[in-house]
Design a protein around this motif. Structure first.
Motif, short mmCIF file in Angstrom:
data_model
loop_
_atom_site.label_atom_id
_atom_site.label_comp_id
_atom_site.label_asym_id
_atom_site.label_seq_id
_atom_site.Cartn_x
_atom_site.Cartn_y
_atom_site.Cartn_z
N GLU A 132 0.83 -1.20 0.00
CA GLU A 132 0.00 0.00 0.00
C GLU A 132 0.86 1.24 0.00
OE1 GLU A 132 -3.91 -1.80 2.35
OE2 GLU A 132 -2.33 -0.79 3.49
N CYS A 133 1.94 1.20 0.75
CA CYS A 133 2.86 2.34 0.81
C CYS A 133 3.54 2.56 -0.54
CB CYS A 133 3.90 2.11 1.90
SG CYS A 133 4.80 3.60 2.37
N THR A 134 3.83 1.46 -1.23
CA THR A 134 4.48 1.55 -2.54
C THR A 134 3.64 2.34 -3.52
OG1 THR A 134 5.46 -0.64 -2.15
CG2 THR A 134 5.50 0.18 -4.41
N GLY A 135 2.31 2.27 -3.38
CA GLY A 135 1.41 2.90 -4.34
C GLY A 135 1.03 4.33 -4.02
N ILE A 136 1.52 4.90 -2.92
CA ILE A 136 1.12 6.26 -2.54
C ILE A 136 1.77 7.29 -3.47
CG2 ILE A 136 1.19 8.02 -0.73
CD1 ILE A 136 1.16 5.80 1.33
N LEU A 137 0.95 8.21 -3.97
CA LEU A 137 1.42 9.31 -4.80
C LEU A 137 1.46 10.58 -3.97
CD1 LEU A 137 -0.73 8.64 -8.01
CD2 LEU A 137 1.51 7.69 -7.41
N VAL A 138 2.18 11.58 -4.46
CA VAL A 138 2.26 12.86 -3.74
C VAL A 138 0.87 13.43 -3.54
CG1 VAL A 138 3.07 15.23 -3.91
CG2 VAL A 138 4.61 13.35 -4.50
N GLU A 139 0.03 13.33 -4.55
CA GLU A 139 -1.32 13.90 -4.47
C GLU A 139 -2.21 13.19 -3.45
OE1 GLU A 139 -3.91 11.80 -7.93
OE2 GLU A 139 -2.10 12.82 -8.64
N ASP A 140 -1.79 11.99 -3.00
CA ASP A 140 -2.58 11.24 -2.01
C ASP A 140 -2.37 11.76 -0.59
OD1 ASP A 140 -3.49 9.61 -4.06
OD2 ASP A 140 -1.87 8.15 -3.79
N VAL A 141 -1.35 12.58 -0.40
CA VAL A 141 -1.06 13.12 0.93
C VAL A 141 -1.87 14.40 1.11
CG1 VAL A 141 0.72 13.99 2.48
CG2 VAL A 141 1.25 12.12 0.89
N LYS A 142 -2.89 14.35 1.96
CA LYS A 142 -3.78 15.49 2.19
C LYS A 142 -3.46 16.10 3.55
CE LYS A 142 -6.12 13.66 -1.36
NZ LYS A 142 -6.13 14.22 -2.71
N LEU A 143 -2.45 16.95 3.57
CA LEU A 143 -1.97 17.50 4.84
C LEU A 143 -3.04 18.36 5.52
CD1 LEU A 143 1.72 18.44 3.95
CD2 LEU A 143 0.89 16.45 5.21
N SER A 144 -3.76 19.15 4.75
CA SER A 144 -4.77 20.02 5.34
C SER A 144 -5.91 19.23 5.96
CB SER A 144 -5.32 20.99 4.29
OG SER A 144 -5.91 20.26 3.22
N GLU A 145 -6.19 18.05 5.41
CA GLU A 145 -7.26 17.21 5.93
C GLU A 145 -6.76 16.20 6.97
OE1 GLU A 145 -9.52 15.48 2.65
OE2 GLU A 145 -8.75 17.08 1.36
N GLY A 146 -5.45 16.04 7.07
CA GLY A 146 -4.89 15.10 8.03
C GLY A 146 -5.13 13.64 7.67
N VAL A 147 -5.08 13.32 6.37
CA VAL A 147 -5.28 11.94 5.92
C VAL A 147 -4.35 11.63 4.76
CG1 VAL A 147 -7.71 11.80 6.64
CG2 VAL A 147 -7.13 12.58 4.32
N VAL A 148 -4.13 10.33 4.53
CA VAL A 148 -3.42 9.85 3.35
C VAL A 148 -4.35 8.89 2.63
CG1 VAL A 148 -1.44 8.56 2.47
CG2 VAL A 148 -1.15 10.10 4.42
N PHE A 149 -4.49 9.07 1.33
CA PHE A 149 -5.35 8.21 0.52
C PHE A 149 -4.58 6.96 0.13
CE2 PHE A 149 -7.07 7.15 -3.82
CZ PHE A 149 -8.29 6.65 -3.37
#
Length: 322
Positions: free
Chosen positions: A177-194
């Motif tokens: 799952e970590c391998t597939g994370i893109l920069v756009e998946d990191v939602k810092l303002s919302e406090g979540v990672v897609f």
């Protein structure tokens, strides 16, 4: 004069008439090839397809050694039993390892039955072997500090690896799952990672707290822009491969001199679960964050790590008033 045939076939004759020709002609190799092609068409993860190729391929070798691979339709439940006996008695495999193979074989024959390549599924309702769940390895707080202090954060790779290990610990996500994370998946303002590259194909968001958000913000600032959209990249700006990410925890565990526990991404996942349970996380929250499709593993975590039972034992201990 013979009696005229009834034009309508009875149920037995219908079965014969509609039975696909493949029932009597499909070999193991042909069936296996069809199964893998279907898995690729359905977009199963490369890791999952590799798992099927390995485990079912081993089963196929055994079938060939027993002269049972010519016609897949002739594999019956007794053959599955014999294969299990072979794995236990001749190969000396543990029940958990055998179950891993049985799950792959179950998916294989389930596909063949659903696709009408076989009339009878020898794996239908086939029980997995009882496997005792031993102690799940986790890092102690001291070991976590040693591990996270090992990377040199004055280097890009050290900063990247520290961020990667911290993210595994914060969220409990799987390596794949970590391998597939893109920069756009990191939602810092919302406090979540897609999380998009999930085991069961159900995408989810995992929460991150202030320390993790700040670390990701630092890493992203240093990472900058590059051709790859992957969150974790090499010095050349290429996406980090699964095999490279797999080795990171072990590398720093060795550097930190950590003993007595397997230093791997999955141990960080177990550690996340342990600390979460000990801090009061409920089974439903844990299931959602970890992305488990069933409660089975979550219940194991709760049974092993919940501190409530130990606190309550002080109240009802039979020795309390002796």
């Amino acid at each position: 004069m013979s009696k005229r045939r009834d034009n309508r076939l009875n149920s037995r004759e219908v079965d014969v008439a509609l039975e696909p020709i493949e029932f009597n002609t499909l070999s193991f190799d042909e069936a296996f090839r069809s199964f893998i092609e279907d898995a690729e068409r359905r977009g199963l993860r490369e890791h999952t397809i590799t798992y099927y190729q390995r485990e079912i391929g081993l089963f196929g070798r055994w079938l060939f050694s027993e002269d049972k691979a010519e016609l897949i339709s002739r594999v019956v439940r007794a053959d599955i039993n014999s294969y299990v006996d072979y794995l236990k008695n001749e190969r000396g495999l543990k029940n958990g390892t055998i179950n891993t193979r049985l799950r792959a074989i179950r998916a294989f024959f389930g596909y063949l039955k659903d696709s009408k390549y076989i009339a009878n599924n020898p794996m239908e309702n086939y029980p997995l072997l009882k496997s005792r769940t031993g102690n799940i390895e986790t890092f102690s707080i001291k070991q976590l500090r040693q591990l996270l202090n090992a990377p040199d954060r004055r280097t890009f790779t050290g900063l990247r690896d520290y961020t990667y290990m911290l993210l595994l610990l914060e969220t409990g996500i799987r390596l794949s799952e970590c391998t597939g994370i893109l920069v756009e998946d990191v939602k810092l303002s919302e406090g979540v990672v897609f999380i998009r590259n999930t085991k069961n194909h159900f995408h989810r968001y995992v929460p991150i707290q202030s320390k993790m958000k700040e670390q990701l913000r630092r890493y992203l600032k240093v990472r900058g822009t590059c051709e790859s959209d992957a969150l974790f990249v090499t010095l050349d700006g290429e996406p980090m491969q699964r095999s490279s990410l797999q080795k990171i925890v072990g590398k720093y565990g060795s550097r930190a001199g950590i003993k007595g526990v397997r230093c791997s991404p999955h141990t960080l996942r177990h550690t996340f679960a342990k600390i979460s349970v000990m801090n009061g996380a409920g089974v439903f929250e844990l299931q959602k964050i970890l992305g488990h499709s069933s409660m089975e593993m979550v219940r194991i975590y709760v049974n092993l790590f919940s501190s409530d039972v130990y606190k309550r034992h002080k109240e009802f201990s039979p020795l309390k008033n002796l």
